[in-house]
Design an enzyme around this catalytic site. Structure first.
Site, PDB file in Angstrom:
ATOM      1  N   ASN A 254       0.857  -1.183   0.000  1.00 12.28           N
ATOM      2  CA  ASN A 254       0.000   0.000   0.000  1.00 12.28           C
ATOM      3  C   ASN A 254       0.889   1.228   0.000  1.00 12.28           C
ATOM      4  OD1 ASN A 254      -2.870  -1.101   0.390  1.00 12.28           O
ATOM      5  ND2 ASN A 254      -1.645  -2.217   1.900  1.00 12.28           N
ATOM      6  N   GLU A 255       1.151   1.720  -1.201  1.00 16.74           N
ATOM      7  CA  GLU A 255       2.061   2.847  -1.369  1.00 16.74           C
ATOM      8  C   GLU A 255       1.354   4.143  -0.969  1.00 16.74           C
ATOM      9  OE1 GLU A 255       5.014   2.270  -1.749  1.00 16.74           O
ATOM     10  OE2 GLU A 255       5.458   0.743  -3.247  1.00 16.74           O
ATOM     11  N   PRO A 256       2.119   5.251  -0.817  1.00 17.82           N
ATOM     12  CA  PRO A 256       1.486   6.527  -0.503  1.00 17.82           C
ATOM     13  C   PRO A 256       0.319   6.802  -1.451  1.00 17.82           C
ATOM     14  CG  PRO A 256       3.855   6.750  -0.410  1.00 17.82           C
ATOM     15  CD  PRO A 256       3.581   5.351  -0.882  1.00 17.82           C
TER      16      PRO A 256
ATOM     17  N   SER B 120      -2.605   5.345  -0.696  1.00 17.50           N
ATOM     18  CA  SER B 120      -3.576   4.296  -0.360  1.00 17.50           C
ATOM     19  C   SER B 120      -4.454   4.771   0.807  1.00 17.50           C
ATOM     20  CB  SER B 120      -2.856   3.017   0.092  1.00 17.50           C
ATOM     21  OG  SER B 120      -1.964   2.581  -0.905  1.00 17.50           O
TER      22      SER B 120
END
Ligand code: F6R
Length: 640
Positions: free
Chosen positions: A161-163, A165
Site C-alpha cells: 500500500n504505497e502513498p 492508499s
C-alpha cells in the site's frame, strides 16, 4: 540509555518498543506467537496469521523455526495469509513471495500446505478484481486474522500500500512506487527486472486484524517509522493508519527508532540527563531551531525552547555556547590520519606514528569512495600506508548487459589477435552462451559471477586510482557468504571471520575504517560490519589492537546529527569533484535507465548532496564554511 518512561512517549501515537537488536525483539515476538498458537490449540481453534515477506520478518521466522525444532511448537492448526505478491511472477520464480515464504518458513515447520494462502501473481488482469474479493472472503471464512505481521517500506508502505492508499483500501492490484522498485532492484538483479505491479491486501484489510505487530530494523527505516509513529494518520504515509487500530505495537531496533523525538530530541518529551553528547545534541538543535549560529544563542533562546534545565545546570548561555562550539570545532580536521608534530590533545586522531598503517574496509566496491573518497585521498597524500579491503566482490550488483559487453570485448580482441581461441576467449564464449540462454531472473552461473566480479574489481581499481590510492595495496577478500549466496539469503561463516583476521594480523593497522553498523541487519554492509566486529574481537589480545583506532563512515542516505560526528574532514570544491570522478568509475552501478524517476538520484549525486549538506550544517552553526564534509564516528561510541 533509551528512555522508556511514559512521558517520553507523549508524541508517540502508537506503542513502540525499542530493542537493542532485531534478534532480541524477534525472540520475544516468537514467544508471544507460540503462546497464542498453544492457547488456540488448547481451545480447539485455528490460529490465523497475516504474514509479510522481505528482510524484516526473516529473524522472526528463524525464531519460529527454532521453537518448532527445539520446543515442538506445532503449526498444524495455523492458517496463514500473506500480504502481497508481485504481479506477473510465477510461484517458481526465485523472487516470488511464494518461494520466499517456503524457503524462509513453510519448508521448516509443519503448517499444512492447504492452510497456506499467498496472493497469486499470475492471475490474469481481467480476473484480478474477483480474485481479490475471494481472498478477502477466505480470510473472513477462516475467522479473520488473529495477528498481522508487517514490515514498513521507505515510502511508508505496509504490504504494497504505497502513498496514496486510503485507510479503507481492500485487497487489489497496485502500481509499485519508484523507490520501492529501486529497493527491490538488488533482489531482482537489476531495476529493469522488478515488476511494476503487485497484488496486496489493503490498509482496510490489514486494520481488521485483531492484533498487528509492525517490525522495523536499520537506519533506512528511521524516517518512515518516525512519521508513522508521531504524525497524524495520512494517506501520504499509509503505515500511519495503524495508529487508528486498538491493538497495534511496533517492535523496532535503535537504528530504526533513530528519528523518534524521544531519541533525537528527548528534552522535548521529558527530563534528560545532560551528558556531553546530549548537551551537544541539544545545543546544535537549538541553533537550528533559533536559526542562529551557536555563539549567538541567548539565555532566552534556551528557555524558550524547552532547554531551561540545561541552562540551570550548565549555563549561562555564553560559556555553554563556547564550550559546544569548541567541541564541534575540534571535530574538524584536514588530517584524518593525525597531524604530525602537532599538539593532538583536541584533535580527533593522534599525531603518532606519523605514517600509519590503515585498512579501509568496504563491504562492496564503491562503499569506500561513496562514504570517504575525499578522506581516502587525504590519507594517501599525507603519507599513510592505505590498504583498501573489499570484503565482497559485489558481483550480484552487475547487470547482465555489462557482463555481455565485457565478454564481447574479449571475443573481439581474440579475433583481432588472430582468433586462436585463447583460454580467455573460451571463457568469454561460455559466458556469452550462458547469458544468451539465461531465462528471465535466473541466478547467474559461476562463470558469469566470475566475470561480473572482474568488472567490479576493475571499476574499484579505477576508482581508487582516481583517489590516488596505490592499487597494489588493494585486497579483494571475496568473503564466501557473499560469493556463495544471494541477497537476503546470505549465511556468514567462521571462514569469513578468519579471512578478515588474517588480513588484520598481517597489516597490524593503527587505524581502521568500516561501515554498516546501523544498516538493516540482513544487508551486505550490516553483515560485513558484524564480521569485522567479530574479527576485531578475535584479535583482542594482539599487541597492535590496543593501539588501533576504529572509525566508522556511513552510506550517504541518512543525514548525520552533528552531535554524532567525531571527525569531520572538509573537502575543497576540487576534492569534491575528484571524489565524484572516483565514484563515477563504478560504471556498472549507474542507473540503467537514462530517465531517473523523480526524486531518485545517481550514487554520485547522493554523495555530493550528502557531503554538501553536512558542510552547510556546520556553516549554519557558525563554524567555518566549507564546500563539503565527510563525517566519521569512532566505533567505541556505538558500543559503549
Ligand atoms: C512484504 C511487504 C512490504 C515489506 C516492506 C519492507 O510482504 O509487504 O511492505 O514489509 O517493503 O521490506 P523489507 O523488509 O525488505 O525492508
Amino acid at each position: 540509555m533509551i528512555p522508556h518512561f511514559t512521558e517520553a512517549r507523549q508524541r508517540e501515537r502508537v506503542p513502540t518498543e525499542i530493542s537493542a537488536s532485531a534478534e532480541g525483539a524477534c525472540v520475544r515476538l516468537a514467544d508471544e506467537i507460540a503462546t497464542l498458537i498453544r492457547a488456540n490449540d488448547a481451545a480447539g481453534r485455528p490460529t490465523v496469521f497475516g504474514l509479510a515477506t522481505g528482510s524484516t520478518p526473516v529473524p522472526l521466522y528463524r525464531q519460529l523455526i527454532r521453537l518448532h525444532r527445539d520446543q515442538g511448537l506445532s503449526f498444524r492448526h495455523v492458517i496463514t495469509f500473506n500480504l502481497d505478491e508481485y504481479h506477473g511472477l510465477p510461484r517458481t520464480h526465485p523472487e516470488s513471495y511464494w518461494c520466499f515464504m517456503h524457503e524462509q518458513l513453510f519448508n521448516h515447520v509443519d503448517v499444512p500446505p492447504a492452510h497456506i494462502n499467498i496472493p497469486d501473481g499470475m492471475v490474469p488482469r481481467d480476473q484480478v478484481y474477483e480474485w481479490c474479493r475471494t481472498y478477502e472472503e477466505k480470510i473472513k471464512a477462516a475467522g479473520g486474522l488473529d495477528l498481522q505481521i508487517l514490515g514498513i517500506g521507505r515510502t511508508g508502505h505496509i504490504g504494497f500500500n504505497e502513498p496514496g492508499s486510503g485507510s479503507d483500501s481492500r485487497t487489489r492490484l497496485v502500481t509499485l512506487d519508484a523507490l520501492t522498485r529501486r529497493d527491490a532492484a538488488r533482489d531482482f538483479l537489476g531495476e529493469a527486472n522488478v515488476p511494476r505491479h503487485a497484488i496486496t491486501m489493503g490498509v482496510g484489510t490489514i486494520l481488521e486484524a485483531r492484533r498487528i505487530v509492525l517490525l522495523a530494523w536499520g537506519e533506512a527505516k528511521a524516517g518512515a517509522l518516525a512519521g508513522a509513529v508521531e504524525n497524524p494518520p495520512t494517506e501520504a504515509l499509509p503505515a500511519s493508519f495503524l495508529q487508528t487500530h486498538p491493538d497495534t505495537v511496533f517492535y523496532v531496533d535503535a537504528a530504526a527508532a533513530g528519528e523518534l523525538t524521544r531519541l533525537r530530541h528527548p528534552w522535548l518529551v521529558g527530563p534528560v540527563a545532560w551528558s556531553r553528547p546530549m548537551t551537544r545534541l541539544a545545543v546544535v538543535w537549538l541553533s537550528q531551531q533559533a536559526r542562529k549560529p551557536i555563539l549567538k544563542l541567548l539565555d532566552e533562546d534556551y528557555s524558550e525552547h524547552s532547554l531551561a534545565d540545561l541552562l540551570t545546570e550548565q549555563g549561562p548561555a555564553y560559556g555553554l555556547n563556547i564550550r559546544i562550539f569548541n567541541e564541534l570545532q575540534h571535530t574538524i580536521t584536514g588530517w584524518p590520519g593525525g597531524k604530525p608534530n602537532a599538539d593532538d590533545t583536541n584533535r580527533p586522531e593522534r599525531a603518532t606514528p606519523e605514517s600509519k598503517r590503515i585498512v579501509v574496509f568496504s563491504p562492496e566496491p564503491s562503499n569506500d569512495v561513496l562514504g570517504m573518497g575525499g578522506t581516502l585521498r587525504r590519507l594517501v597524500s599525507q603519507g599513510h600506508q592505505v590498504t583498501v579491503a573489499y570484503m565482497t566482490s559485489g558481483n550480484l550488483g552487475v547487470p547482465d548487459e555489462e557482463a555481455a559487453m565485457a565478454a564481447e570485448l574479449v571475443l573481439e580482441f581474440d579475433l583481432s589477435a588472430g582468433g586462436a581461441g585463447s583460454p580467455g576467449a573460451v571463457f568469454a564464449r561460455e559466458v556469452r552462451q550462458q547469458l544468451q540462454g539465461k531465462t528471465a531472473y535466473a541466478a547467474d552461473s559461476t562463470e558469469v559471477r566470475k566475470l561480473k566480479a572482474i568488472i567490479r574489481r576493475n571499476e574499484a581499481r579505477a576508482s581508487l586510482q582516481a583517489c590516488g590510492v596505490d592499487t597494489a595495496r588493494v585486497r579483494f577478500l571475496e568473503l564466501s557468504f557473499y560469493e556463495k549466496g544471494r541477497y537476503r539469503r546470505f549465511k556468514p561463516t567462521p571462514d569469513d571471520v578468519s579471512r578478515i583476521v588474517t588480513l588484520l594480523e598481517e597489516i597490524q593497522p593503527h587505524q581502521i575504517f568500516g561501515t554498516g553498523q546501523i544498516a538493516e541487519p540482513s544487508s551486505v554492509p550490516a553483515l560485513c560490519f558484524s564480521l569485522l566486529r567479530q574479527a576485531l574481537d578475535a584479535c583482542q589480545t594482539s599487541p597492535w589492537r590496543k593501539d588501533c583506532h576504529v572509525w566508522l563512515y556511513r552510506e550517504p542516505d541518512r543525514m548525520w546529527e552533528p552531535a554524532e560526528i567525531a571527525m569531520a574532514v572538509p573537502l575543497s570544491p576540487r576534492e569534491l569533484t575528484q571524489k565524484i570522478q572516483a565514484i563515477y568509475q563504478h560504471k556498472s552501478q549507474r542507473s540503467q535507465s537514462p530517465m531517473l524517476a523523480q526524486g531518485l538520484h545517481e550514487l554520485w549525486q547522493q554523495a555530493e548532496h550528502h557531503n554538501q549538506a553536512i558542510a552547510k550544517l556546520y556553516d549554519a552553526l557558525g563554524l567555518a564554511e566549507y564546500e563539503a564534509i565527510e563525517a566519521f564516528q569512532p566505533m567505541v561510541s556505538i558500543q559503549g
